[in-house]
Scaffold this active site. Structure first.
Site, PDB file in Angstrom:
ATOM      1  N   HIS A 155       0.846  -1.203   0.000  1.00  0.00           N
ATOM      2  CA  HIS A 155       0.000   0.000   0.000  1.00  0.00           C
ATOM      3  C   HIS A 155       0.878   1.249   0.000  1.00  0.00           C
ATOM      4  O   HIS A 155       2.079   1.179   0.240  1.00  0.00           O
ATOM      5  CB  HIS A 155      -0.916   0.033   1.234  1.00  0.00           C
ATOM      6  CG  HIS A 155      -2.126  -0.841   1.106  1.00  0.00           C
ATOM      7  ND1 HIS A 155      -2.108  -2.170   1.449  1.00  0.00           N
ATOM      8  CD2 HIS A 155      -3.378  -0.583   0.658  1.00  0.00           C
ATOM      9  CE1 HIS A 155      -3.303  -2.695   1.232  1.00  0.00           C
ATOM     10  NE2 HIS A 155      -4.100  -1.754   0.740  1.00  0.00           N
ATOM     11  N   LYS A 159      -0.503   4.949   4.554  1.00  0.00           N
ATOM     12  CA  LYS A 159      -1.403   4.022   5.274  1.00  0.00           C
ATOM     13  C   LYS A 159      -0.921   3.835   6.710  1.00  0.00           C
ATOM     14  O   LYS A 159       0.268   3.641   6.950  1.00  0.00           O
ATOM     15  CB  LYS A 159      -1.473   2.675   4.542  1.00  0.00           C
ATOM     16  CG  LYS A 159      -2.500   1.726   5.159  1.00  0.00           C
ATOM     17  CD  LYS A 159      -2.845   0.578   4.234  1.00  0.00           C
ATOM     18  CE  LYS A 159      -3.748  -0.441   4.903  1.00  0.00           C
ATOM     19  NZ  LYS A 159      -5.057   0.114   5.296  1.00  0.00           N
TER      20      LYS A 159
HETATM   21  P1  NAD Z   1      -7.724   9.475   5.026  1.00  0.00           P
HETATM   22  O1  NAD Z   1      -6.790   9.747   6.162  1.00  0.00           O
HETATM   23  O2  NAD Z   1      -7.435  10.079   3.681  1.00  0.00           O
HETATM   24  O3  NAD Z   1      -9.217   9.924   5.421  1.00  0.00           O
HETATM   25  C1  NAD Z   1      -9.774   9.762   6.691  1.00  0.00           C
HETATM   26  C2  NAD Z   1     -10.607  10.989   6.970  1.00  0.00           C
HETATM   27  O4  NAD Z   1     -11.342  10.789   8.174  1.00  0.00           O
HETATM   28  C3  NAD Z   1      -9.746  12.261   7.171  1.00  0.00           C
HETATM   29  O5  NAD Z   1     -10.160  13.282   6.288  1.00  0.00           O
HETATM   30  C4  NAD Z   1     -10.003  12.614   8.628  1.00  0.00           C
HETATM   31  O6  NAD Z   1      -9.950  14.016   8.877  1.00  0.00           O
HETATM   32  C5  NAD Z   1     -11.415  12.053   8.814  1.00  0.00           C
HETATM   33  N1  NAD Z   1     -11.813  11.961  10.231  1.00  0.00           N
HETATM   34  C6  NAD Z   1     -11.037  11.729  11.323  1.00  0.00           C
HETATM   35  N2  NAD Z   1     -11.771  11.814  12.445  1.00  0.00           N
HETATM   36  C7  NAD Z   1     -13.037  12.085  12.054  1.00  0.00           C
HETATM   37  C8  NAD Z   1     -14.250  12.319  12.762  1.00  0.00           C
HETATM   38  N3  NAD Z   1     -14.308  12.297  14.112  1.00  0.00           N
HETATM   39  N4  NAD Z   1     -15.365  12.597  12.044  1.00  0.00           N
HETATM   40  C9  NAD Z   1     -15.353  12.654  10.698  1.00  0.00           C
HETATM   41  N5  NAD Z   1     -14.206  12.464   9.964  1.00  0.00           N
HETATM   42  C10 NAD Z   1     -13.086  12.186  10.647  1.00  0.00           C
HETATM   43  O7  NAD Z   1      -7.822   7.884   4.918  1.00  0.00           O
HETATM   44  P2  NAD Z   1      -8.419   7.006   3.714  1.00  0.00           P
HETATM   45  O8  NAD Z   1      -7.320   6.556   2.829  1.00  0.00           O
HETATM   46  O9  NAD Z   1      -9.612   7.683   3.136  1.00  0.00           O
HETATM   47  O10 NAD Z   1      -8.865   5.695   4.525  1.00  0.00           O
HETATM   48  C11 NAD Z   1      -9.798   5.788   5.595  1.00  0.00           C
HETATM   49  C12 NAD Z   1     -10.030   4.392   6.170  1.00  0.00           C
HETATM   50  O11 NAD Z   1     -10.637   3.555   5.180  1.00  0.00           O
HETATM   51  C13 NAD Z   1      -8.729   3.669   6.588  1.00  0.00           C
HETATM   52  O12 NAD Z   1      -8.992   2.903   7.735  1.00  0.00           O
HETATM   53  C14 NAD Z   1      -8.442   2.753   5.387  1.00  0.00           C
HETATM   54  O13 NAD Z   1      -7.648   1.639   5.698  1.00  0.00           O
HETATM   55  C15 NAD Z   1      -9.857   2.366   5.031  1.00  0.00           C
HETATM   56  N6  NAD Z   1     -10.047   1.866   3.661  1.00  0.00           N
HETATM   57  C16 NAD Z   1     -10.967   0.877   3.504  1.00  0.00           C
HETATM   58  C17 NAD Z   1     -11.278   0.400   2.240  1.00  0.00           C
HETATM   59  C18 NAD Z   1     -12.363  -0.622   2.103  1.00  0.00           C
HETATM   60  O14 NAD Z   1     -12.668  -1.034   0.963  1.00  0.00           O
HETATM   61  N7  NAD Z   1     -12.978  -1.057   3.199  1.00  0.00           N
HETATM   62  C19 NAD Z   1     -10.635   0.937   1.116  1.00  0.00           C
HETATM   63  C20 NAD Z   1      -9.697   1.955   1.294  1.00  0.00           C
HETATM   64  C21 NAD Z   1      -9.428   2.427   2.584  1.00  0.00           C
END
Ligand code: NAD
Length: 267
Positions: A155, A159
């Protein structure tokens, strides 16, 4: 029309989910949420994610906007995800949670709350990866012993959790198919004079580099041959599309904990 609220709206996944909601019939963006101290709070959501103005300002509080939606789509961090799930359960709404990196205690809390909530919780929402979850179990059962199982995931450098939730789920599926306990046989690092590989172990190795969206390889290594199943995500859109599909599906279900295998009818 299903009204969706996107939490983590200014994040990598949140932005793509808001884009994907544009093209899908039967569901619309009702509200967008970010952490209270995020600079995007109070800004027009379209401006933040690169779309025309939608007349929706990003909120810093889920409680403020929860009454406006039917389903919360959450890709953030474990702590806020759990707090938001509690709020969704109390309000009788539905939720799609893609957040990874939850501790065993947090997963237990999610399972308890899901008993009275409609929840899809899946570490990977792509169709290809969910098909992979199914076939690696079948392959492991057919090959049985005599083939060493190694999982390698790669990744992007930003991450936060390792190994990926997807790699752990692949390892769990294979351990279950082989009747092994992952707690006992999972090997997450190797260095030095560690001796020969045991036949039972399931290796899970992590690569972090550049902007890799997500790659998972499951390798079954035998004597004289090896079989590899590889999934490569080219962009985040496949996860975002899966999340929107899950949101449309979950609103029509009874309370309970579901995963993408349920959403895609793969069980
Ligand atoms: P990222 O850091 O770009 O985005 C996360 C967002 O959440 C940030 O903008 C942050 O400010 C926000 N956040 C934090 N606290 C918050 C709160 N209290 N209320 C609202 N928003 C809040 O991360 P990302 O790459 O978008 O990934 C996010 C999560 O999704 C990770 O855990 C990642 O591993 C997971 N993910 C899952 C899949 C899937 O298919 N299930 C795919 C990709 C990523």
């Amino acid at each position: 029309m299903v009204r969706a609220i996107v939490s983590g709206a200014a994040g990598r996944m949140g932005g793509r989910i808001i884009h994907m909601l544009e093209g899908v019939e039967g569901i619309t963006l009702a509200a967008a949420v970010e952490r209270p101290d995020h600079p995007a709070v109070g800004k027009e959501v379209g401006e933040v994610v690169g779309l025309p103005a939608k007349g929706i300002k990003i909120s810093g509080s889920l409680a403020e906007v929860l009454p406006q939606g039917d389903v919360l789509i959450e890709f953030t961090h474990p702590e806020p995800s759990l707090i938001h799930l509690q709020a969704v359960a109390d309000a009788g709404k539905a939720m799609v949670m893609g957040t990874t990196g939850c501790s065993p205690e947090q997963i237990a809390a999610i399972q308890a709350l899901a008993a009275r909530t409609r929840l899809v919780f899946a570490p990977n929402m792509s169709v290809g990866v969910n098909l992979m979850f199914k076939v690696v179990g079948d392959i492991a059962r057919v090959l049985s012993s005599g083939y060493d199982v190694e999982i390698v995931e790669a990744h992007h450098r930003l991450k936060k959790d390792a190994p990926s939730g997807t790699a752990l789920k692949l390892a769990q599926v294979i351990a279950q198919a082989l009747d092994r306990d992952l707690e006992q046989v999972g090997v997450y690092a190797r260095k030095g004079i560690i001796g020969e590989r045991t036949p039972q172990e399931i290796g899970v190795q992590t690569v972090r580099a550049g902007d890799i969206v997500g790659e998972h390889t499951v390798l079954f290594g035998g004597m004289g041959e090896r079989l590899e199943i590889i999934h490569r995500a080219h962009s985040r859109d496949n996860f975002a599309r899966g999340a929107v599909r899950a949101a449309l599906w979950i609103v029509g279900q009874s309370p309970g904990l579901y995963d993408m295998q349920d959403v895609l009818g793969l069980k």
